[in-house]
Design an enzyme around this catalytic site. Structure first.
Site, PDB file in Angstrom:
ATOM      1  N   GLU A 277       0.604  -0.752  -0.187  1.00  0.00           N
ATOM      2  CA  GLU A 277       0.177  -0.156  -0.099  1.00  0.00           C
ATOM      3  C   GLU A 277       0.776   1.272   0.000  1.00  0.00           C
ATOM      4  O   GLU A 277       0.207   2.274  -0.390  1.00  0.00           O
ATOM      5  CB  GLU A 277      -0.665  -0.333   1.208  1.00  0.00           C
TER       6      GLU A 277
ATOM      7  N   SER B 199     -46.214 -35.042  37.449  1.00  0.00           N
ATOM      8  CA  SER B 199     -45.749 -35.772  38.575  1.00  0.00           C
ATOM      9  C   SER B 199     -44.736 -35.210  39.253  1.00  0.00           C
ATOM     10  O   SER B 199     -44.179 -35.374  39.931  1.00  0.00           O
ATOM     11  CB  SER B 199     -45.939 -36.987  38.265  1.00  0.00           C
TER      12      SER B 199
END
Length: 803
Positions: A86, A463
């Site tokens: 770059e 239950s």
């Protein structure tokens, strides 16, 4: 010669005028440049991250996936690769590089306009933070001016650090640290030269040079960066040649989308709970402040819970047969791969249940297409769907060309036809001493159903609610050895105030007099109803509040004995923790710590601990007796399948509701409570035989087998104040409160009772919870022995999360 000087003078004048104009514009524009505070006080958008207690990433929320790194932690090879690709002269120019611009212009001319770019790293920082990407002279001028201003206020290393952390590199990755994990599954410190060059080539065009989507173009760009590193003196030829030969090993697309985590956690419901807490505390900014939430779950427990639940649901689904393809599409002859992929675009995968479209189908084999590949399914892979491969199967459910189905890998055995289950399930486990949640799975698949059945689903517990009625009985003078009748009951409409009610046991048989211990182990409905009659529903409704239940959701009717109220798995975990920890009320919690974006601890949960700061809500003798009774449910009752764990410290209770709408198993060891549930989100019959012991208990067992691996057995210490006496027929002894009278012995049975007594195997009742009815009239008062008052309930004030 004058005629030669005139053009030169004119050109010089034009250049001078242009420069003067540019200078004037720059002077006028300079004061209007934006403040650099966003750079000098850099606060990047860092996503909200959710972790397990042992440090594994569960999920992250936010538009930008970013991990901020300091410049000194960036490896030199990556810095050099970025500079070579770059801005080779970054440390030499003042923000704009005339030499670089000239070189780029020459390269562009010689390569037809596709050579090097002229923007410096500083100019890219200016563009990324302040400007758009429109290609205009005005934008370029502002970019140059901002670059000069940035250079005057920040050091080169500060500018490079901003660039490394801010730039977008594809796959939702912002910054090179996030990109390294997304593409290669490793931190920056571990990347190679070849990988650094690959990453450095991305800023130019992240989508075009994406090594996952476009590996060939990405490789060309990588080679260019490596060559530039040699030309710039950042690398030698030997390293260059070695990097060229290094094979490309990137993550798969799905892993990259997950931030590079190749072994993602199955903790979506946990992550969503944590996300909601973060948003409640910090608002929408929670998604960009870099907040880190540490949950209480552990990776191993969570993965074990997820695997156990999926296996249990898939096993249930197989028991009830193949329903047919998900949908049908028109499949023209000669359809190419792209057209077939388009067909599957609307059918997302659900973990290992993968979407595929059928190309050919017969009873002996099925050929399917998926993501550019075709697969042949034969033999055992067809067994599940075999009824829908027959010519006699309904056309709307037949597996045929154009059908969209699910397939699943059987590893070495190839592929099999599967389907997405419709039934749901939930599993939550809790440390009964602190309330810390160890694992939580709120449904079969979060992406298909985000409803959290652990925390949101109010279901009838059946239950599995009986132990709390029995616990209330112990406080009213009963003991495990107290005799109670298991005989028919009938309540006419005049008594119930609505409709006649004749409760039943599962097999329609009755065992006569039996102890409370045996009645609970065998889940006898008649005994539970009689017990509730004697202690009164009003007393029981008030008593269950000690365990964290909402009394309003459990009306004081006799049906409460059969679990006809409602509770969530989260509430059931809270309640069963009282038995597991010796009588203390704890409140489950999922978030352990919250850290800000700088890693500073800003909130921490300090939960009440059983035996220390948590309130005692039942007598320790009550907790010990209930624990021993619930252990008998596992040893010789409806939870006997849990004996496969080969542990003596397991206790729990099954639960099955009316018409098989809900199946539960609520159980624990002294240090871990786990609740499993199965049912449909919109309640409907799961099928005869799908009881708590058949549907929910296997999930619980598979989870606990993994969670308790290597954990030594442990038992509750017997508290003072208990005496023992012969019970039932006098052949065994059981405990009772010292201040109470010992339980009566069972009278000798006559020959007729012996002839018709029931000794059938323990079964669960299919109709344990029925529509609420009005309270039955209170029976004649039962003599209650002298006893101590119930332990008081102490209100718990949870520690709030503070910023």
């Amino acid at each position: 010669m004058r005629w030669v000087l005139y053009p030169v003078a004119a050109l010089t004048a034009l250049v001078t005028l242009g420069l003067a104009t540019l200078a004037a514009i720059s002077i006028l524009a300079w004061p209007n440049l934006p403040s650099l505070e966003v750079l000098t006080d850099y606060r990047p958008r860092v996503p909200l991250r959710i972790y397990t207690a042992d440090g594994h990433l569960i999920s992250e929320f936010g538009e930008e996936r970013r991990s901020v790194v300091k410049i000194e932690d960036v490896p030199a090879i990556l810095k050099h690769a970025i500079l070579a690709a770059e801005d080779e002269r970054f440390y030499e120019h003042p923000g704009i590089d005339p030499i670089g611009i000239a070189r780029a212009a020459l390269a562009n001319l010689t390569s037809g306009g596709r050579g090097q770019g002229a923007s410096t790293i500083t100019m890219q920082v200016a563009r990324n933070f302040f400007l758009s990407r429109e290609k205009t002279y005005n934008r370029k001028l502002y970019e140059i001016l901002l670059a000069l201003k940035i250079e005057r206020n920040l050091s080169k290393d500060q500018i490079l650090e901003l660039y490394i952390n801010q730039i977008y590199l594809g796959q939702r990755a912002y910054g090179f640290s996030a990109a390294a994990r997304a593409y290669f599954g490793k931190p920056l410190s571990e990347i190679s030269l070849a990988e650094a060059a690959m990453l450095a080539g991305l800023p130019k065009a992240p989508s075009a040079y994406n090594p996952i989507a476009n590996p060939s173009r990405a490789t060309l760009r990588q080679h260019y960066v490596l060559r530039r590193m040699v030309e710039a003196g950042f690398s030698d030829n030997a390293s260059y040649q070695k990097a060229l030969k290094e094979p490309l090993r990137t993550q798969t697309g799905s892993v990259a989308r997950n931030g590079g985590n190749s072994t993602p956690m199955h903790g979506d419901y946990v992550a969503e709970m944590a996300r909601q807490i973060a948003v409640e505390q910090f608002g929408e900014e929670a998604y960009q402040l870099g907040i880190k939430i540490v949950t209480t779950i552990t990776r191993d427990d969570q993965e074990a819970a997820y695997a156990a639940l999926r296996k249990g649901v898939m096993d249930y689904d197989r028991r009830h047969g193949y329903r047919g393809p998900e949908r049908f599409v028109e499949l023209p002859q000669g359809a190419d791969a792209e057209a077939l992929d388009d067909i599957l675009a609307d059918s997302s995968d659900h973990d290992d249940l993968l979407a595929a479209v059928v190309l050919e189908a017969s009873p002996s084999g099925v050929k399917v297409f998926r993501r550019g590949e075709t697969y042949d399914i034969t033999g055992d892979g067809l067994r599940f769907a075999a009824p829908m491969l027959s010519e006699k199967s309904p056309q709307t459910r037949r597996v045929r060309r154009g059908a969209v189905i699910r397939i699943r890998s059987m590893e070495k055995q190839g592929w099999e036809i599967a389907q997405l289950p419709e039934v749901e399930a939930a599993l939550v486990s809790v440390d009964p001493h602190t309330g810390a949640v160890r694992a939580l799975v709120g449904g079969f698949d979060f992406n298909s159903n985000k409803y959290n059945h652990v925390t949101q689903a109010q279901r009838q517990p059946g239950s599995s609610f009986k132990p709390f009625i029995y616990s209330a009985g112990l406080e009213r003078g009963y003991s495990p050895g107290t005799l109670i009748e298991d005989e028919p009951l009938y309540f006419p409409a005049g008594v119930t105030g609505s409709q006649a009610w004749e409760p039943k046991n599962y097999d329609g048989k009755f065992a006569g007099l039996m102890t409370l211990r045996e009645a609970l182990a065998r889940s006898k409905n008649m005994a539970s109803i009689r017990l509730l009659q004697n202690i009164t529903p009003d007393y029981a409704q008030d008593y269950i509040g000690r365990f964290g239940f909402d009394p309003a959701r459990n009306p004081p009717y006799l049906t409460m004995a059969l679990g006809a109220g409602s509770a969530t798995p989260w509430e059931m975990a809270t309640a069963y923790s009282v038995f597991a920890n010796g009588g203390y009320r704890i409140d489950p919690y999922i978030v352990k710590e919250i850290h800000d974006g700088n890693g500073k601890l800003i909130a921490k949960i300090d939960p009440p601990v059983a035996g220390e700061s948590a309130p005692r809500v039942i007598d320790p003798r009550n907790a010990w007796l209930m624990d021993s009774m619930l252990q008998d449910v596992v040893r010789r009752g409806t939870g006997a399948r849990a004996r496969s764990l080969n542990r003596g410290d397991i206790a729990g209770k099954t639960g099955t509701t009316n018409d098989y709408l809900d199946a539960w198993f609520c159980g624990y060891s002294p240090d871990l409570v786990a609740i499993s549930w199965m049912g449909f989100s919109q309640p409907k019959n799961m099928g005869r035989g799908e009881t708590g012991g058949a549907a929910a208990l296997p999930i619980w067992i598979n989870y606990m087998r993994a969670a308790l691996k290597g954990v030594p057995e442990k038992s509750l210490a017997r508290p003072e104040g208990l005496l023992s006496a012969p019970v039932a027929d006098g052949s065994v002894e059981d405990f009772y409160y010292a201040e109470n009278e010992p339980p009566a012995l069972k009278p000798e049975p006559d020959w007729l009772e012996q002839l018709f007594s029931s000794h059938t195997p323990v079964l669960e009742a299919p109709e344990e919870a029925i529509p609420p009815v009005a309270p039955a009239p209170k029976p004649a008062p039962r003599p209650v022995p002298q006893m101590q008052p119930p332990a008081p309930v102490v209100d718990r004030m949870p520690t709030p999360i503070r910023r």
